[in-house]
Design an enzyme around this catalytic site. Structure first.
Site, PDB file in Angstrom:
ATOM      1  N   ASP A  71       0.844  -1.196   0.000  1.00  0.00           N
ATOM      2  CA  ASP A  71       0.000   0.000   0.000  1.00  0.00           C
ATOM      3  C   ASP A  71       0.884   1.253   0.000  1.00  0.00           C
ATOM      4  OD1 ASP A  71      -1.939   2.076   0.695  1.00  0.00           O
ATOM      5  OD2 ASP A  71      -3.262   0.404   1.152  1.00  0.00           O
ATOM      6  N   SER A  91      -6.867   4.151  -1.494  1.00  0.00           N
ATOM      7  CA  SER A  91      -6.772   2.692  -1.580  1.00  0.00           C
ATOM      8  C   SER A  91      -8.106   2.056  -1.943  1.00  0.00           C
ATOM      9  CB  SER A  91      -6.282   2.111  -0.247  1.00  0.00           C
ATOM     10  OG  SER A  91      -5.017   2.620   0.056  1.00  0.00           O
ATOM     11  N   ASP A 125     -10.030  -2.315   6.529  1.00  0.00           N
ATOM     12  CA  ASP A 125      -9.400  -1.217   5.801  1.00  0.00           C
ATOM     13  C   ASP A 125      -9.617  -1.443   4.300  1.00  0.00           C
ATOM     14  OD1 ASP A 125      -8.053   1.186   5.848  1.00  0.00           O
ATOM     15  OD2 ASP A 125      -6.064   0.295   5.780  1.00  0.00           O
ATOM     16  N   THR A 166      -8.032  -1.821   1.355  1.00  0.00           N
ATOM     17  CA  THR A 166      -7.460  -2.831   0.452  1.00  0.00           C
ATOM     18  C   THR A 166      -7.979  -4.247   0.718  1.00  0.00           C
ATOM     19  OG1 THR A 166      -5.525  -1.416   0.316  1.00  0.00           O
ATOM     20  CG2 THR A 166      -5.273  -3.650  -0.536  1.00  0.00           C
ATOM     21  N   ARG A 188     -15.750   3.752   2.664  1.00  0.00           N
ATOM     22  CA  ARG A 188     -14.750   2.915   3.334  1.00  0.00           C
ATOM     23  C   ARG A 188     -14.814   3.025   4.850  1.00  0.00           C
ATOM     24  NH1 ARG A 188      -8.930   5.024   1.749  1.00  0.00           N
ATOM     25  NH2 ARG A 188      -8.366   3.793   3.563  1.00  0.00           N
ATOM     26  N   GLN A 208      -4.717 -12.647  -1.647  1.00  0.00           N
ATOM     27  CA  GLN A 208      -4.171 -11.281  -1.639  1.00  0.00           C
ATOM     28  C   GLN A 208      -3.461 -11.041  -0.309  1.00  0.00           C
ATOM     29  OE1 GLN A 208      -6.337  -7.650  -3.149  1.00  0.00           O
ATOM     30  NE2 GLN A 208      -6.239  -7.026  -1.003  1.00  0.00           N
ATOM     31  N   GLU A 221      -1.454  -7.962   1.764  1.00  0.00           N
ATOM     32  CA  GLU A 221      -1.158  -6.529   1.742  1.00  0.00           C
ATOM     33  C   GLU A 221      -0.138  -6.127   2.802  1.00  0.00           C
ATOM     34  OE1 GLU A 221      -3.268  -2.144   2.134  1.00  0.00           O
ATOM     35  OE2 GLU A 221      -3.951  -3.784   3.400  1.00  0.00           O
ATOM     36  N   ASP A 235       2.087   2.648   3.498  1.00  0.00           N
ATOM     37  CA  ASP A 235       1.246   3.833   3.295  1.00  0.00           C
ATOM     38  C   ASP A 235       1.041   4.607   4.589  1.00  0.00           C
ATOM     39  OD1 ASP A 235      -1.166   5.366   1.980  1.00  0.00           O
ATOM     40  OD2 ASP A 235      -1.986   4.434   3.780  1.00  0.00           O
ATOM     41  N   LYS A 236       0.705   3.899   5.649  1.00  0.00           N
ATOM     42  CA  LYS A 236       0.329   4.609   6.871  1.00  0.00           C
ATOM     43  C   LYS A 236       1.526   5.351   7.467  1.00  0.00           C
ATOM     44  CE  LYS A 236      -3.412   1.376   7.543  1.00  0.00           C
ATOM     45  NZ  LYS A 236      -4.324   2.199   6.729  1.00  0.00           N
ATOM     46  N   HIS A 240       2.228   8.437   5.394  1.00  0.00           N
ATOM     47  CA  HIS A 240       1.325   9.499   5.864  1.00  0.00           C
ATOM     48  C   HIS A 240       1.900  10.163   7.115  1.00  0.00           C
ATOM     49  CE1 HIS A 240      -2.213   9.192   3.324  1.00  0.00           C
ATOM     50  NE2 HIS A 240      -2.290   7.886   3.502  1.00  0.00           N
ATOM     51  N   ASP A 299      -1.017   0.331  -4.813  1.00  0.00           N
ATOM     52  CA  ASP A 299      -2.282   0.949  -5.210  1.00  0.00           C
ATOM     53  C   ASP A 299      -2.123   2.411  -5.614  1.00  0.00           C
ATOM     54  OD1 ASP A 299      -1.606   1.536  -2.627  1.00  0.00           O
ATOM     55  OD2 ASP A 299      -3.578   1.113  -1.760  1.00  0.00           O
ATOM     56  N   HIS A 300      -1.060   3.042  -5.128  1.00  0.00           N
ATOM     57  CA  HIS A 300      -0.817   4.454  -5.478  1.00  0.00           C
ATOM     58  C   HIS A 300       0.575   4.834  -5.005  1.00  0.00           C
ATOM     59  CE1 HIS A 300      -1.465   5.314  -1.208  1.00  0.00           C
ATOM     60  NE2 HIS A 300      -2.578   4.603  -1.285  1.00  0.00           N
ATOM     61  N   HIS A 346      -1.041  11.046  -0.583  1.00  0.00           N
ATOM     62  CA  HIS A 346      -0.798  10.166  -1.733  1.00  0.00           C
ATOM     63  C   HIS A 346      -0.371  11.021  -2.915  1.00  0.00           C
ATOM     64  CE1 HIS A 346      -4.096   7.185  -0.161  1.00  0.00           C
ATOM     65  NE2 HIS A 346      -3.088   7.335   0.677  1.00  0.00           N
TER      66      HIS A 346
HETATM   67 ZN   LIG Z   1      -3.008   6.238   2.408  1.00  0.00          ZN
END
Ligand SMILES: [Zn+2]
Length: 453
Positions: free
Chosen positions: A57, A108, A159, A161, A172, A323, A325, A330-331, A334, A372-373, A416
């Protein structure tokens, strides 16, 4: 044709000149072999028995490079760097009120909906179209076709994803039956399919591992399971519920497993310096000693999921879809936490290594590694400052690497980014990730690989 021949001749001429004229360079040529045959061999069409999809992520090229430099050095290679086919994909979402227009920076939820369903949607949507209509997901289709399925994350299982595979809600944020404010239309008491937690359990993947126990502990508001917690609903409907690493290790393969190992997201692997506007003195990352020992690591969850799904499908002509993850890359991006981010990327890479190990023994497995990004972190000149905050780490190379976080004011959530991201794959149908594709194309790649219609 003419052009190719001409190029070929030129290249051969150059190679010959190097060998004849400068013998010392022959060694360098050996180290840079012609990979044409290996690449041709890696192109495998046909059907895959299994698909393992690994999502980092927020793991853009920058996050991969930072982790590589730190952990194995600039010239080293992570497990994710060894997949034979690498391409890039675009990640954009669409605008909720005008789905004809792109929203260039995805979250996400929208990006995950993209590969889970093959359709673009708006930020915040969990496998629904911009008009709220639910879309069948790759996991829904595989279950229906008789495949075993798994969904593993270091975040809350509710979450975005992990949620996109097994639930359909308009926001979400609707993680549990008592958190349905933004999703009245999906609430059980209004005749909907319920919250993300409820829907995940109802979709019933064979393996569900991650955090988010607080939402499984919420009380079901209506329907057959009214007044039970979602965790009790899961048990009543056949799940073996485990809440720690020992429970996971002991869980038999003959029953679906729901592992909820943390109230929220799972604990971080590493800790380290917080970036500052004036940069930080060069230092290294440390193992997070505050991490709860009762929580399995991502690699433990990956190993267990693969082994359980393998056992469950051994005597079947259908394989599995899984899957996995690495959520907190990501977190921690951030949170502008370089060591947090790197530790999660390294932990994610260990899970990829497990998937590749399985693939080696089971070459009819398609393994895809992607994100995802893109995200905030950037490698800037060592020791420099930026308009944001920087921290300097001493890498595996023994050199200093300065990382900048500057997409939002310090102390607020870093953002992001809208860049394309890497997608890498190996196994049947892997060649479909080559070139520049779209995250929605991944749905069709996986579907085709498993022969679903
Ligand atoms: Zn994020």
């Amino acid at each position: 044709m003419k052009f190719t021949r001409k190029r070929g001749i030129v290249a051969a001429g150059v190679a010959a000149a190097l060998v004849v004229g400068v013998p010392a360079l022959a060694t360098a040529a050996d180290q840079h072999p012609d990979n044409t045959k290996a690449a041709q061999k890696a192109v495998v069409g046909g059907k895959a028995r299994n698909v393992i999809l690994l999502i980092g992520d927020g793991m853009g090229d920058s996050e991969i490079t930072i982790a590589r430099n730190y952990q194995v050095g600039a010239d080293g290679r992570l497990a994710m760097d060894t997949l034979p086919m690498t391409g890039a994909y675009t990640t954009y979402a669409v605008q909720k009120n005008n789905p004809k227009l792109p929203d260039y920076v995805t979250d996400s939820a929208a990006s995950g909906t993209g590969w889970a369903t093959g359709q673009k949607t708006y930020n915040g949507a969990i496998s629904v179209l911009p008009n709220g209509k639910p879309l069948p997901t790759i996991l829904d289709l595989e279950k229906k076709a008789g495949y075993r399925t798994g969904d593993v994350t270091t975040a809350e299982l509710q979450d975005a994803t992990p949620a996109v595979l097994g639930s359909h809600v308009v926001s979400r944020d609707c993680k549990g039956p008592q958190s349905m404010g933004p999703c009245a239309v999906n609430a059980k008491e209004n005749g909907g399919d319920g919250s993300i937690a409820e829907q995940l359990v109802q979709t019933k993947p064979d393996v569900l591992l991650g955090g988010g126990k607080q939402y499984f502990d919420q009380t079901v508001q209506a329907g057959r399971f009214k007044s039970l917690s979602v965790l009790q609903q899961a048990q009543v409907t056949g799940y073996n519920v485990v809440t720690d690493a020992a429970g996971l290790a002991a869980a038999p393969a003959n029953k679906p497993i729901l592992g909820a190992f943390a109230k929220n997201n799972m604990d971080l692997e590493w800790v380290g310096p917080a970036p500052t506007p004036k940069n930080t003195p060069s230092t290294t990352c440390q193992v997070n000693t505050a991490r709860a020992e009762s929580q399995p690591h991502l690699v433990d969850m990956a190993k267990k999921a693969i082994s359980v799904l393998d056992k469950q499908t051994r005597d079947s002509n259908k394989g599995f879809f899984l899957q996995i993850e690495g959520a907190s890359i990501d977190k921690q991006d951030h949170a502008a936490n370089p060591c947090g981010q790197i530790g999660e990327t390294v932990a994610f890479d260990a899970a990829i290594k497990e998937a590749l190990k399985y693939q080696k023994d089971n070459p009819d497995t398609l393994v895809v590694v992607t994100a995802d990004h893109g995200h905030t972190s950037q490698i800037v000149a060592a020791g420099s400052t930026t308009t944001g905050a920087t921290a300097t780490l001493r890498t595996h190379d023994g050199a200093d690497m300065t990382i900048s976080y500057a997409t939002a004011p310090l102390g607020t959530d870093q953002q992001h980014t809208g860049t394309e991201v890497r997608i890498a794959a190996g196994g049947p149908q892997a060649a479909n990730v080559l070139g520049v594709t779209n995250q929605t194309d991944l749905f069709f790649t996986m579907k085709r690989a498993l022969g679903l219609h």
